[in-house]
Write a protein that holds these residues in place. Structure first.
Motif, PDB file in Angstrom:
ATOM      1  N   MET A   1       0.844  -1.182   0.000  1.00  0.00           N
ATOM      2  CA  MET A   1       0.000   0.000   0.000  1.00  0.00           C
ATOM      3  C   MET A   1       0.884   1.238   0.000  1.00  0.00           C
ATOM      4  N   ALA A   2       0.486   2.205  -0.751  1.00  0.00           N
ATOM      5  CA  ALA A   2       1.217   3.479  -0.823  1.00  0.00           C
ATOM      6  C   ALA A   2       1.021   4.259   0.469  1.00  0.00           C
ATOM      7  N   HIS A   3       1.949   5.162   0.733  1.00  0.00           N
ATOM      8  CA  HIS A   3       1.883   6.016   1.916  1.00  0.00           C
ATOM      9  C   HIS A   3       2.194   7.452   1.508  1.00  0.00           C
ATOM     10  N   VAL A   4       1.360   8.395   1.939  1.00  0.00           N
ATOM     11  CA  VAL A   4       1.558   9.811   1.636  1.00  0.00           C
ATOM     12  C   VAL A   4       1.685  10.571   2.949  1.00  0.00           C
ATOM     13  N   THR A   5       2.769  11.332   3.089  1.00  0.00           N
ATOM     14  CA  THR A   5       2.960  12.190   4.258  1.00  0.00           C
ATOM     15  C   THR A   5       2.842  13.635   3.817  1.00  0.00           C
ATOM     16  N   TYR A   6       1.979  14.380   4.471  1.00  0.00           N
ATOM     17  CA  TYR A   6       1.819  15.812   4.241  1.00  0.00           C
ATOM     18  C   TYR A   6       2.626  16.524   5.316  1.00  0.00           C
ATOM     19  N   ARG A   7       3.590  17.346   4.899  1.00  0.00           N
ATOM     20  CA  ARG A   7       4.436  18.075   5.844  1.00  0.00           C
ATOM     21  C   ARG A   7       4.086  19.557   5.798  1.00  0.00           C
ATOM     22  N   ILE A   8       3.941  20.176   6.965  1.00  0.00           N
ATOM     23  CA  ILE A   8       3.644  21.598   7.050  1.00  0.00           C
ATOM     24  C   ILE A   8       4.977  22.344   7.010  1.00  0.00           C
ATOM     25  N   VAL A   9       5.105  23.276   6.065  1.00  0.00           N
ATOM     26  CA  VAL A   9       6.371  23.997   5.867  1.00  0.00           C
ATOM     27  C   VAL A   9       6.102  25.480   5.612  1.00  0.00           C
ATOM     28  N   GLU A  10       7.102  26.310   5.921  1.00  0.00           N
ATOM     29  CA  GLU A  10       7.027  27.717   5.535  1.00  0.00           C
ATOM     30  C   GLU A  10       7.213  27.777   4.024  1.00  0.00           C
ATOM     31  N   HIS A  11       6.394  28.617   3.378  1.00  0.00           N
ATOM     32  CA  HIS A  11       6.457  28.662   1.915  1.00  0.00           C
ATOM     33  C   HIS A  11       5.890  29.977   1.404  1.00  0.00           C
ATOM     34  N   ASP A  12       6.638  30.653   0.584  1.00  0.00           N
ATOM     35  CA  ASP A  12       6.163  31.814  -0.161  1.00  0.00           C
ATOM     36  C   ASP A  12       5.525  32.877   0.734  1.00  0.00           C
ATOM     37  N   GLY A  13       6.187  33.157   1.866  1.00  0.00           N
ATOM     38  CA  GLY A  13       5.704  34.191   2.781  1.00  0.00           C
ATOM     39  C   GLY A  13       4.600  33.744   3.715  1.00  0.00           C
ATOM     40  N   GLY A  14       4.306  32.467   3.748  1.00  0.00           N
ATOM     41  CA  GLY A  14       3.268  31.939   4.632  1.00  0.00           C
ATOM     42  C   GLY A  14       3.558  30.492   4.953  1.00  0.00           C
ATOM     43  N   TRP A  15       2.511  29.689   4.963  1.00  0.00           N
ATOM     44  CA  TRP A  15       2.628  28.267   5.293  1.00  0.00           C
ATOM     45  C   TRP A  15       1.914  27.448   4.232  1.00  0.00           C
ATOM     46  N   ALA A  16       2.414  26.235   3.998  1.00  0.00           N
ATOM     47  CA  ALA A  16       1.803  25.317   3.036  1.00  0.00           C
ATOM     48  C   ALA A  16       1.987  23.902   3.550  1.00  0.00           C
ATOM     49  N   TYR A  17       1.297  22.974   2.918  1.00  0.00           N
ATOM     50  CA  TYR A  17       1.635  21.573   3.147  1.00  0.00           C
ATOM     51  C   TYR A  17       2.303  21.064   1.886  1.00  0.00           C
ATOM     52  N   PHE A  27      -0.984  29.417   2.814  1.00  0.00           N
ATOM     53  CA  PHE A  27      -1.957  29.819   3.828  1.00  0.00           C
ATOM     54  C   PHE A  27      -1.312  30.849   4.748  1.00  0.00           C
ATOM     55  N   ALA A  28      -2.133  31.676   5.372  1.00  0.00           N
ATOM     56  CA  ALA A  28      -1.629  32.749   6.235  1.00  0.00           C
ATOM     57  C   ALA A  28      -1.034  32.230   7.534  1.00  0.00           C
ATOM     58  N   SER A  29      -1.505  31.079   8.018  1.00  0.00           N
ATOM     59  CA  SER A  29      -1.008  30.573   9.299  1.00  0.00           C
ATOM     60  C   SER A  29      -0.688  29.084   9.223  1.00  0.00           C
ATOM     61  N   HIS A  30       0.124  28.660  10.164  1.00  0.00           N
ATOM     62  CA  HIS A  30       0.461  27.246  10.303  1.00  0.00           C
ATOM     63  C   HIS A  30      -0.807  26.426  10.542  1.00  0.00           C
ATOM     64  N   ASP A  31      -1.688  26.933  11.403  1.00  0.00           N
ATOM     65  CA  ASP A  31      -2.919  26.206  11.723  1.00  0.00           C
ATOM     66  C   ASP A  31      -3.805  26.008  10.491  1.00  0.00           C
ATOM     67  N   GLU A  32      -3.907  27.026   9.642  1.00  0.00           N
ATOM     68  CA  GLU A  32      -4.707  26.896   8.413  1.00  0.00           C
ATOM     69  C   GLU A  32      -4.102  25.853   7.481  1.00  0.00           C
ATOM     70  N   ALA A  33      -2.778  25.870   7.332  1.00  0.00           N
ATOM     71  CA  ALA A  33      -2.105  24.895   6.470  1.00  0.00           C
ATOM     72  C   ALA A  33      -2.281  23.491   7.012  1.00  0.00           C
ATOM     73  N   ARG A  34      -2.168  23.338   8.325  1.00  0.00           N
ATOM     74  CA  ARG A  34      -2.342  22.019   8.934  1.00  0.00           C
ATOM     75  C   ARG A  34      -3.766  21.516   8.740  1.00  0.00           C
ATOM     76  N   ALA A  35      -4.755  22.377   8.938  1.00  0.00           N
ATOM     77  CA  ALA A  35      -6.148  21.972   8.751  1.00  0.00           C
ATOM     78  C   ALA A  35      -6.389  21.535   7.303  1.00  0.00           C
ATOM     79  N   ALA A  36      -5.813  22.248   6.352  1.00  0.00           N
ATOM     80  CA  ALA A  36      -5.957  21.875   4.941  1.00  0.00           C
ATOM     81  C   ALA A  36      -5.275  20.540   4.661  1.00  0.00           C
ATOM     82  N   ALA A  37      -4.123  20.313   5.270  1.00  0.00           N
ATOM     83  CA  ALA A  37      -3.411  19.043   5.088  1.00  0.00           C
ATOM     84  C   ALA A  37      -4.209  17.884   5.676  1.00  0.00           C
ATOM     85  N   VAL A  38      -4.818  18.098   6.833  1.00  0.00           N
ATOM     86  CA  VAL A  38      -5.642  17.056   7.448  1.00  0.00           C
ATOM     87  C   VAL A  38      -6.829  16.729   6.535  1.00  0.00           C
TER      88      VAL A  38
END
Length: 79
Positions: A1-17, A27-38
């Motif tokens: 089975m494949a496995h995908v890990t979403y990592r929260i990182v600083e990116h382009d002046g904000g946060w991304a997964y 995303f503007a905040s770490h929390d927003e990026a994490r929620a999107a990754a979840v």
């Protein structure tokens, strides 16, 4: 089975997964990026439904394919 890990990182002046070498939108905040990754991780695990999926391969090319609902990757979110 494949496995995908979403990592929260600083990116382009904000946060991304990031999955592999592919970034989400910024995303503007770490929390927003994490929620999107979840949400993205949860959608990848959705059982018993076949779906058309798109992803970037190791060369950065976008691939579109039909995924069997019984062949979903395991996912997690870090960061």
């Amino acid at each position: 089975m494949a496995h995908v890990t979403y990592r929260i990182v600083e990116h382009d002046g904000g946060w991304a997964y990031k999955a592999g070498e592919t970034f989400s939108e910024t995303f503007a905040s770490h929390d927003e990026a994490r929620a999107a990754a979840v949400r993205a991780a949860r959608e990848q695990r959705a059982p018993d439904e076949s779906a058309v999926i798109e992803y970037a391969d190791d060369n950065g090319d976008w691939v579109t394919e039909r995924a069997d609902g019984h062949d979903r990757p395991a996912t997690d979110v870090e960061g």
